[in-house]
Design a protein around this motif. Sequence first.
Motif, short mmCIF file in Angstrom:
data_model
loop_
_atom_site.label_atom_id
_atom_site.label_comp_id
_atom_site.label_asym_id
_atom_site.label_seq_id
_atom_site.Cartn_x
_atom_site.Cartn_y
_atom_site.Cartn_z
N ALA A 1 33.60 42.20 42.59
CA ALA A 1 34.23 43.13 43.67
C ALA A 1 35.15 42.47 44.12
O ALA A 1 36.28 43.23 44.70
CB ALA A 1 33.10 44.17 44.29
N GLN A 2 34.88 41.25 45.00
CA GLN A 2 35.74 40.57 45.72
C GLN A 2 36.95 40.09 45.08
O GLN A 2 38.19 40.05 45.63
CB GLN A 2 34.86 39.36 46.27
CG GLN A 2 33.78 39.66 47.35
CD GLN A 2 32.84 38.61 47.73
OE1 GLN A 2 33.37 37.38 47.17
NE2 GLN A 2 32.02 38.81 48.33
N ARG A 3 36.67 39.72 43.60
CA ARG A 3 37.99 39.23 42.59
C ARG A 3 38.68 40.33 42.57
O ARG A 3 40.09 40.14 42.80
CB ARG A 3 37.39 38.82 41.55
CG ARG A 3 38.33 38.01 40.44
CD ARG A 3 37.77 37.96 39.12
NE ARG A 3 36.83 36.75 39.46
CZ ARG A 3 36.04 36.35 38.21
NH1 ARG A 3 36.35 36.49 37.13
NH2 ARG A 3 34.96 35.20 38.69
N ILE A 4 38.39 41.70 42.25
CA ILE A 4 39.29 42.74 42.21
C ILE A 4 39.73 43.17 43.51
O ILE A 4 41.39 43.25 43.66
CB ILE A 4 38.54 43.83 41.85
CG1 ILE A 4 38.11 43.61 40.29
CG2 ILE A 4 39.36 45.30 41.77
CD1 ILE A 4 37.03 44.67 39.75
N VAL A 5 39.45 42.96 44.67
CA VAL A 5 39.89 43.41 46.02
C VAL A 5 41.15 42.17 46.14
O VAL A 5 42.17 42.49 46.74
CB VAL A 5 38.79 43.25 47.17
CG1 VAL A 5 39.55 43.24 48.49
CG2 VAL A 5 38.05 44.44 47.05
N ARG A 6 40.74 40.74 46.01
CA ARG A 6 41.83 39.85 46.08
C ARG A 6 42.99 40.04 45.35
O ARG A 6 44.23 39.62 45.78
CB ARG A 6 41.21 38.34 45.79
CG ARG A 6 40.12 38.07 46.86
CD ARG A 6 39.78 36.41 46.94
NE ARG A 6 39.18 36.08 45.72
CZ ARG A 6 37.84 36.19 45.51
NH1 ARG A 6 37.04 36.50 46.60
NH2 ARG A 6 37.43 35.82 44.28
N ALA A 7 42.66 40.42 43.88
CA ALA A 7 43.95 40.63 43.17
C ALA A 7 44.92 42.02 43.67
O ALA A 7 45.97 41.76 43.56
CB ALA A 7 43.14 41.21 41.71
N LYS A 8 44.20 43.06 44.13
CA LYS A 8 45.07 44.05 44.77
C LYS A 8 45.68 43.52 45.99
O LYS A 8 46.97 43.79 46.16
CB LYS A 8 44.11 45.25 45.17
CG LYS A 8 43.51 46.03 43.94
CD LYS A 8 42.34 47.23 44.58
CE LYS A 8 41.74 47.64 43.50
NZ LYS A 8 40.81 48.73 44.02
N ARG A 9 45.01 42.77 47.07
CA ARG A 9 45.64 42.20 48.21
C ARG A 9 46.92 41.29 47.68
O ARG A 9 48.09 41.50 48.32
CB ARG A 9 44.81 41.38 48.76
CG ARG A 9 45.24 40.89 49.93
CD ARG A 9 44.10 40.31 50.96
NE ARG A 9 43.05 41.19 51.33
CZ ARG A 9 41.75 40.64 50.97
NH1 ARG A 9 41.59 39.66 50.36
NH2 ARG A 9 40.58 41.46 51.12
N ALA A 10 46.74 40.31 46.42
CA ALA A 10 47.84 39.29 46.25
C ALA A 10 49.05 40.22 45.81
O ALA A 10 50.12 39.99 46.01
CB ALA A 10 47.18 38.56 45.16
N LEU A 11 48.83 41.29 45.03
CA LEU A 11 49.91 42.18 44.69
C LEU A 11 50.56 42.67 45.80
O LEU A 11 52.09 42.63 45.58
CB LEU A 11 49.34 43.20 43.62
CG LEU A 11 48.91 43.00 42.28
CD1 LEU A 11 48.41 44.01 41.42
CD2 LEU A 11 50.09 42.24 41.51
N ALA A 12 49.85 43.32 46.84
CA ALA A 12 50.55 43.90 47.99
C ALA A 12 51.35 42.90 48.72
O ALA A 12 52.41 43.06 49.10
CB ALA A 12 49.53 44.48 48.57
N GLN A 13 50.72 41.77 48.84
CA GLN A 13 51.31 40.60 49.80
C GLN A 13 52.48 40.15 49.09
O GLN A 13 53.55 39.84 49.61
CB GLN A 13 50.62 39.55 50.01
CG GLN A 13 49.19 39.89 51.18
CD GLN A 13 48.33 38.93 51.23
OE1 GLN A 13 48.05 37.78 50.52
NE2 GLN A 13 47.27 39.00 52.24
N ALA A 14 52.80 40.11 47.78
CA ALA A 14 53.75 39.55 46.97
C ALA A 14 54.71 40.67 46.79
O ALA A 14 55.92 40.42 46.20
CB ALA A 14 53.08 38.90 45.47
#
Length: 409
Positions: free
Chosen positions: A152-165
Amino acid sequence: MAEPADVLAETFRTEWPRLVSAAMRLLGDLQAAEDVVQDVLVSALDRWPLSGVPANPAAWLMTACRNRALNRIRDEGRARDRTAGLAALLDVAAPEEPYAPAIPDDRLRLMFICCHPVLPLDAQAALTLRMVGGLSTVDIARAWHVPESTMAQRIVRAKRALAQAKVPFEEPSGEELSGRLPGVLDVIYLIFNEGYLAARGDQLTRPPLAAEAHRLARLLTDLLPAQPQAWALRALIAFHRSRDGARLDGAGDLVTLEHQDRGRWDRVLIGEGQHALARAHGDAPLVLQARLAEYHASAPSFADTDWAGIIACYDALLAGEPSAVLELNRAVAVAMADGPDRALPLLDALVAEPALARTHRVWSVRADLLRRLGEDRRAAADYDRALALVDNDVERRYLTDARSTLRST
């Protein structure tokens, strides 16, 4: 007549990629798009039981998603800045030429979009499986042999990375397709794995997932016919699906490969697999796995299986990337080729592997080897360990029945 909640669940599962795709095209943000689609689900759960199921449930959901996304843009004060980009969608002005996507399938297109190179490969696959693949976080965690919270944390981090980039919602084309192919291959492969052998539940398989993975693999070879790994994945899936009709008996109980009626195997699918494998040159991991599957599919009987060839494929796979799961599968092949006594030390070395700690498979395999060697007491202990971990009811019945055949337990 089906209950509204049941119709909604089925429609939502099949339409999820198109709904997220439509919302993302408007909002340009993956998390915002998912939020919109989830809001529409809640709204439908409230309305449909009272007003009835719409004549066209998919169209109702799509209209609701588009409207909610547009309302969100207006509420955030961004309508003026996006008017030009939204003109076609709002029917303000017709485009000069109709939009013709390079990837004609909604689900496959969204997979390529989600598998963005800004993310590591495992994050690409995990996020895409959750957003597009129809798998829950629990299912995805099991595929990676990690706790649900970790995934779950890995998926959240992936979403955050896409948003930040500030990754734009754009369909890749040309060389970008080839660059994103490894992530897409992983996603389809893992969807098929869950469809072929469900990690939990009262059914051995999840046929819609397996069929969807096969459909996507076929589309991939149409889209990228020069990519050998796309053909390898198609071959792998075709070989495995060819055995679907023989994997359960009339009572719905598991029939192992050793005891399957090969006359019930689908020769058309085996032929498809062989044709696809012929176009999958090289020694990439998927190609080697497809060759493994072909050894089984082409053997006239279990006794005539080329176990030496299968072991050689596992050795090549392990030379490229060590894996406890591959070691376990190789140990099974060694048991078939050289006897359970030769394979048992390999299993003993795997029982403490962290990657296998949450799965029953290492214990069930070792139990079977011990049973074949006549060590019933030790086999019973391992069957008990496997039964404590297995979550699939069909596999549980098989293990229970196998344990009951032991003479002294």
